[in-house]
Design a protein around this motif. Structure first.
Motif, PDB file in Angstrom:
ATOM      1  N   THR A  15       0.830  -1.206   0.000  1.00 16.90           N
ATOM      2  CA  THR A  15       0.000   0.000   0.000  1.00 16.90           C
ATOM      3  C   THR A  15       0.863   1.254   0.000  1.00 16.90           C
ATOM      4  O   THR A  15       0.591   2.226  -0.729  1.00 16.90           O
ATOM      5  CB  THR A  15      -0.924   0.011   1.230  1.00 16.90           C
ATOM      6  OG1 THR A  15      -1.753  -1.144   1.190  1.00 16.90           O
ATOM      7  CG2 THR A  15      -1.799   1.259   1.249  1.00 16.90           C
ATOM      8  N   LEU A  16       1.924   1.241   0.801  1.00 12.33           N
ATOM      9  CA  LEU A  16       2.828   2.397   0.835  1.00 12.33           C
ATOM     10  C   LEU A  16       3.500   2.626  -0.509  1.00 12.33           C
ATOM     11  O   LEU A  16       3.677   3.765  -0.946  1.00 12.33           O
ATOM     12  CB  LEU A  16       3.900   2.186   1.906  1.00 12.33           C
ATOM     13  CG  LEU A  16       3.575   2.641   3.334  1.00 12.33           C
ATOM     14  CD1 LEU A  16       4.779   2.453   4.226  1.00 12.33           C
ATOM     15  CD2 LEU A  16       3.143   4.106   3.352  1.00 12.33           C
ATOM     16  N   LEU A  17       3.863   1.548  -1.182  1.00 12.89           N
ATOM     17  CA  LEU A  17       4.487   1.691  -2.508  1.00 12.89           C
ATOM     18  C   LEU A  17       3.549   2.384  -3.479  1.00 12.89           C
ATOM     19  O   LEU A  17       3.963   3.231  -4.289  1.00 12.89           O
ATOM     20  CB  LEU A  17       4.884   0.311  -3.047  1.00 12.89           C
ATOM     21  CG  LEU A  17       6.099  -0.350  -2.379  1.00 12.89           C
ATOM     22  CD1 LEU A  17       6.274  -1.769  -2.896  1.00 12.89           C
ATOM     23  CD2 LEU A  17       7.367   0.458  -2.637  1.00 12.89           C
ATOM     24  N   LEU A  18       2.270   2.042  -3.414  1.00 11.75           N
ATOM     25  CA  LEU A  18       1.295   2.688  -4.290  1.00 11.75           C
ATOM     26  C   LEU A  18       1.112   4.154  -3.927  1.00 11.75           C
ATOM     27  O   LEU A  18       0.946   5.012  -4.797  1.00 11.75           O
ATOM     28  CB  LEU A  18      -0.044   1.951  -4.196  1.00 11.75           C
ATOM     29  CG  LEU A  18      -0.074   0.537  -4.776  1.00 11.75           C
ATOM     30  CD1 LEU A  18      -1.407  -0.133  -4.482  1.00 11.75           C
ATOM     31  CD2 LEU A  18       0.174   0.567  -6.283  1.00 11.75           C
ATOM     32  N   GLU A  19       1.153   4.454  -2.631  1.00 12.57           N
ATOM     33  CA  GLU A  19       0.962   5.834  -2.189  1.00 12.57           C
ATOM     34  C   GLU A  19       2.140   6.717  -2.575  1.00 12.57           C
ATOM     35  O   GLU A  19       1.966   7.886  -2.933  1.00 12.57           O
ATOM     36  CB  GLU A  19       0.762   5.860  -0.663  1.00 12.57           C
ATOM     37  CG  GLU A  19      -0.570   5.293  -0.208  1.00 12.57           C
ATOM     38  CD  GLU A  19      -0.678   5.233   1.303  1.00 12.57           C
ATOM     39  OE1 GLU A  19       0.321   5.552   1.983  1.00 12.57           O
ATOM     40  OE2 GLU A  19      -1.764   4.858   1.806  1.00 12.57           O
ATOM     41  N   ARG A  20       3.361   6.156  -2.497  1.00  8.39           N
ATOM     42  CA  ARG A  20       4.533   6.966  -2.842  1.00  8.39           C
ATOM     43  C   ARG A  20       4.581   7.213  -4.353  1.00  8.39           C
ATOM     44  O   ARG A  20       4.920   8.304  -4.789  1.00  8.39           O
ATOM     45  CB  ARG A  20       5.823   6.276  -2.398  1.00  8.39           C
ATOM     46  CG  ARG A  20       5.936   6.012  -0.924  1.00  8.39           C
ATOM     47  CD  ARG A  20       6.003   7.241  -0.077  1.00  8.39           C
ATOM     48  NE  ARG A  20       7.233   8.016  -0.255  1.00  8.39           N
ATOM     49  CZ  ARG A  20       7.635   8.974   0.573  1.00  8.39           C
ATOM     50  NH1 ARG A  20       6.899   9.266   1.626  1.00  8.39           N
ATOM     51  NH2 ARG A  20       8.750   9.625   0.353  1.00  8.39           N
ATOM     52  N   ALA A  21       4.291   6.170  -5.125  1.00  4.81           N
ATOM     53  CA  ALA A  21       4.057   6.286  -6.582  1.00  4.81           C
ATOM     54  C   ALA A  21       5.226   6.851  -7.364  1.00  4.81           C
ATOM     55  O   ALA A  21       5.034   7.422  -8.429  1.00  4.81           O
ATOM     56  CB  ALA A  21       2.804   7.130  -6.850  1.00  4.81           C
ATOM     57  N   THR A  22       6.451   6.715  -6.883  1.00 10.83           N
ATOM     58  CA  THR A  22       7.604   7.144  -7.680  1.00 10.83           C
ATOM     59  C   THR A  22       8.825   6.326  -7.303  1.00 10.83           C
ATOM     60  O   THR A  22       9.215   6.250  -6.141  1.00 10.83           O
ATOM     61  CB  THR A  22       7.916   8.637  -7.495  1.00 10.83           C
ATOM     62  OG1 THR A  22       9.183   8.925  -8.104  1.00 10.83           O
ATOM     63  CG2 THR A  22       7.974   9.043  -6.025  1.00 10.83           C
TER      64      THR A  22
END
Length: 945
Positions: A15-22
């Motif tokens: 989920t964090l990876l999707l939120e950071r998105a870069t």
């Protein structure tokens, strides 16, 4: 448990990876690296878990992995809130401050990730560990189960067979075909380990009438290690006469009763055909004992000649779903717990030595014995084990000693108790999929002998992140998946459920654990650092004994029940890593509970996800300080509490997903107009009665993630907000007489969104005195999203059934003053489960229910219909009706004759009716009333004034 915690941590990282998105972000790269390493550990963990019982070093390694996964979850929770989000371009001073704080959070989180990654590397490199894991033979795990079954199976002798005599008679009739043919070609006996499935099957297998009926017999123990060819070979060895039987008899079974795969030669391809031929040509009885998986049964059942064979199969299993895979020609028998008297009878047969001189069972010993037997929860194996312990105790003092330490004897004490009960239950727990284990343990947080509301349980599971919705597909909502999880626990025979008598959206109303299952939850929960329960009402945890009682600092979930004396410390060492705190008040007939002084300030519990105040009176105790500081809080409940004003600081909880404000009935709550600030709120349960502090209507327009909204009242809430809540799936609303408000609700119900809306509408004081009002009501009744409708007021007439939604499940008409009989219309609604006609809802004299009408109706109430004289039920009307209430219908002279055909009717309530009406349904001076024959099949007939 470790596997579920690791899976949850991986989900948080994803989920964090999707939120950071870069991918250019340094933090993003470290999150990705930690996730990859944790995935590698997950693969090793699966094999390590099955090995840990044989190696202390492996057990410690598994625990370290679990603790590390908890640490990852803690870090990600704090970071998600503390970073203030990404991707926004605000220019205010507040936005600049948030970005600065977010930068600090990034650096702190990055350092934590680097430390975690270092520890993960050490775990992977642990010397000699991998060789231990990969050298492990999975089949060794079955040795314990086989040994237990051989050593501690229930005694099958007739003299010790208690409590299942009627079951044997009924099942024998099914097996030999006296029940009416072949519907029982396969008889499934389902139940938890230790409930006597094998004992019952053995009684059937040995029954004289069964032995006379069949020609050939085979008993095969299946167990978890399953090989199809070996099973076919063993069945044929027992069924087939020589010479084929002689050939197969050379294949020696293993000590556990299975045929080794190495002993089967190339001729085994013919085995299934030979078995099928035997089952079709002769009357055979085959018992497959202890089938552990659907796959095992499917591989056997796919080639069985159902419908062609004259043979019968008895199958015992802990997994109810095994039975439900076979539709049609099967008979399912669910094992039940023994009653208290049956339990005592079984215990007495085993415990009291017959040849010990001078041994006398006095009344005090019997009282102690009965109390101990209650702790066994009606489980035969537990009773036999306890009796085995007590048969060597010959004095009152010895019995008192065991009584005082009964849990130790049944779980961690003498070898027999520890082996038989603890390990038998362990097998059922260990056999659960990893994602169900924490859900099962969660049940241990609820009070003993309590009915657990499934709605609350589902929401707690969701808030804890225990639901893996992708398991059932992306379109499934978490609440729906939660109900499927509970269904799977039921199929595993671990949980008892009460189904909704009138199911609307949910199938289950409540669930509960028997004593042994709850003990298992508490034992495993403590072992796994999953939970801790402090029951101040328990005799073992009185406040005076708290000097020696400390809550383990590593428990992530805590329940505190019935705490009475605020001035006495409970020595509660509340850990800063606590995730869940459930605070339970005493029952309504006991002294009100207060909150321990140790939790009067919650500021330090930064990781707390769940905070549940159940039934507290906040006039007697103070609401803890610091709730607004709980930045990770997802679930907050004041259900059944006495709370007159909601703190305005509630609006500062950024992670809150579930807010339950359903306080005690009769209390009006003052609510600050801050709820719209809870952007992540998904489920909101408003009080039955409330108003805002500023006197304006409650604003909910900011709750764009809201899925459930209960007790929305148009008098104090803004209808326009509903149009902005596009994620709504469940809406329960009240309209107080206003046509404009009703039109607004109708507009929202008809609004097209990607989600199906389940609506419940309570319309009060709404008289249809204009065509405009009639038109609105007709439009409402057509709505396919309307499932429950309560309407109070004169409506004169209802439209034809073809103009009414087929989805309506509950209708309450109050004061409608319908002149025409509404039954010919309402009886055609295919989903209608509940119908109430009250306060002259119908003002005619005669009411008729037609043949086959009301096909799904479960509950009918006729209340204060003062003009109703005659009620007729034709043919097979209301075939599923189980509750009928007739109240103050003073002109009604008798119940309809058609009631005698309603065989499912369980309860008939007669309230405030004339004495002559009641006498027709009673025995008066030894004489049957004229209508008693119509209701003789009803389980309970209640008369009230």
């Amino acid at each position: 448990m470790a596997e579920s915690v690791v899976c949850s941590a991986l989900g948080r990282l994803s989920t964090l990876l999707l939120e950071r998105a870069t991918s250019e972000d340094v933090v993003w790269k470290e999150i990705q690296s930690v996730r990859k390493t944790l995935t590698d550990i997950q693969h090793i963990l699966k094999r390590a878990i099955s090995r840990r019982g044989k190696s202390e070093s492996v057990s410690l390694w598994v625990k370290e992995v679990q603790d590390l996964a908890y640490r990852i979850e803690d870090a990600t929770d704090i970071f998600s809130v503390g970073s203030g989000g990404t991707g926004t371009r605000q220019r205010s001073k507040l936005a600049i401050i948030r970005r600065f704080i977010g930068g600090l959070a990034d650096r702190s989180f990055l350092n934590e990730l680097l430390d975690i990654k270092s520890m993960m590397t050490e775990l992977i490199d642990y010397s000699g560990f991998l060789s231990q894991i990969y050298a492990f033979d999975r089949e060794e795990g079955n040795e314990k189960q086989l040994w237990l079954r051989q050593t501690y199976g229930l005694d099958d002798s007739d003299c010790d067979f208690v409590g299942m005599e009627e079951d044997v008679k009924r099942l024998v009739s099914v097996i030999i075909g006296e029940d009416g043919g072949n519907k029982g070609q396969v008889i499934f006996i389902c139940g938890l380990g230790g409930t006597g499935k094998t004992t019952l099957a053995r009684q059937l297998y040995r029954a004289s009438r069964v032995r006379e009926h069949f020609q050939c017999f085979a008993w095969v123990q299946v167990n978890q290690v399953f090989q199809t060819t070996a099973i076919w070979g063993e069945i044929l060895r027992q069924l087939q006469p020589p010479p084929r039987g002689e050939i197969l008899s050379q294949r020696k079974p293993s000590p556990g009763g299975e045929i080794e795969m190495d002993n089967v030669n190339n001729e085994t391809e013919l085995l299934p055909d030979e078995v099928i031929f035997a089952l079709k040509s002769k009357k055979c009885l085959v018992v497959l004992d202890d089938v552990w998986s659907i796959d095992a049964w499917k591989r056997l059942s796919d080639i069985l000649p159902f419908g062609e064979m004259v043979s019968k199969i008895i199958l015992t299993t802990r997994i109810r779903e095994v039975a439900e895979t076979l539709a049609g020609k099967r008979f399912l028998h669910q094992m039940r717990s023994l009653t208290e008297e049956e339990s005592w009878h079984l215990f007495a047969k085993k415990a009291f030595p017959r040849n010990y001189p001078g041994f006398v069972v006095n009344s005090e010993m019997e009282m102690i014995g009965r109390e101990m037997v209650k702790r066994c929860g009606g489980m035969p194996l537990a009773i036999v084990v306890l009796a085995g312990i007590m048969c060597s105790k010959h004095t009152l003092g010895e019995w008192q000693m065991v009584h005082e330490h009964i849990e130790a004897y049944l779980h961690i004490g003498e070898q027999v108790g520890e082996t038989a009960i603890h390990h038998v239950l362990d097998l059922s727990y260990d056999n659960l999929p990893y994602f169900l284990k924490p859900c099962f343990l969660y049940l241990g947080l609820f009070p003993a002998d309590s009915d657990i509301e499934t709605e609350k349980l589902y929401l707690l599971w969701v808030a804890e992140g225990l639901i893996l919705s992708q398991k059932y597909g992306h379109k499934e909502k978490n609440i729906d998946v939660a109900e499927q999880y509970l269904g799977e626990l039921v199929l595993q025979s671990l949980v008892e459920v009460q189904e909704e008598e009138v199911p609307m959206i949910r199938r289950f109303k409540s669930c509960r654990l028997n004593k042994l299952m709850r003990d298992l939850c508490l034992f495993k929960g403590k072992e796994e650092n999953f939970l801790m329960v402090l029951d101040c009402g328990s005799k073992k945890q009185q406040v005076s004994e708290f000097d020696s009682f400390y809550l383990t600092s590593s428990a992530r979930r805590v329940t505190i029940c019935k705490y009475k004396d605020r001035d006495v410390s409970c020595k509660l060492d509340v850990d800063k890593h606590l995730w869940c705190l459930l605070l339970r008040n005493a029952s309504e007939h006991e002294q009100e509970s207060v909150l321990p002084v140790e939790i009067s300030n919650l500021t330090e519990l930064k990781l707390l996800r769940i905070l549940d105040f159940d039934g507290f009176d906040f006039r007697q105790t103070t609401l803890p300080r610091g709730i607004e500081e709980l930045v990770c809080l997802r679930y907050l409940s004041f259900k059944r509490c006495f709370l007159e004003e909601l703190p305005s600081s509630i609006g500062k909880l950024p992670s809150l997903q579930i807010l339950d404000l359903r306080i005690r009935s009769g209390i009006t709550m003052r609510i600050p107009n801050v709820l719209r600030m809870l952007k992540n709120l998904m489920h909101l349960f408003l009080p039955e009665s409330f108003h805002t502090l500023d006197g304006k209507k409650l604003q909910l327009d900011g709750l764009t993630s809201l899925e459930t909204l209960a007790n929305f009242n148009t008098r104090v809430c803004n209808i326009g907000d509903l149009l902005k809540l596009t994620q709504l799936q469940c809406l329960a609303t009240t309209v107080d007489g206003s046509l404009e408000d009703l039109e607004g609700i109708i507009k929202r119900i008809y609004m097209t969104t990607e989600h199906i809306l389940h609506s419940s509408l309570d319309i009060r004081k709404f008289d249809c005195y204009t065509e405009e009002r009639h038109a609105s009501l007709k439009r409402l009744l057509k709505c396919q999203s309307l499932f429950i409708l309560h309407i109070e007021g004169k409506i004169d007439q209802i439209p034809p059934y073809k103009e009414i939604s087929l989805c309506l499940m509950e209708i309450i008409l109050d004061g409608s003053e319908l002149e025409e009989d509404p039954m010919p219309i309402l009886e055609n609604l295919p989903s209608l489960r509940v119908l109430v006609l009250s306060n002259d809802a119908f003002v005619g004299e005669k009411m008729v229910c037609s043949t086959s009408g009301f096909s799904e109706l479960k509950c009918l109430e006729l209340s204060n219909l003062q003009f109703l004289e005659n009620w007729k039920m034709e043919g097979e009307a209301m075939p599923k009706l189980h509750t009928l209430i007739i109240k103050k219908c003073n002109m009604l002279d008798m119940v309809p004759c058609g009631l005698k055909f309603v065989t499912n009717l369980k309860e008939l309530k007669i309230i405030g009716m004339a004495q002559s009406f009641e006498d027709r349904l009673r025995l008066v001076d030894g004489k049957e009333g004229e209508d008693l024959h119509k209701v003789q099949h009803v389980h309970a007939i209640v008369f009230e004034n």
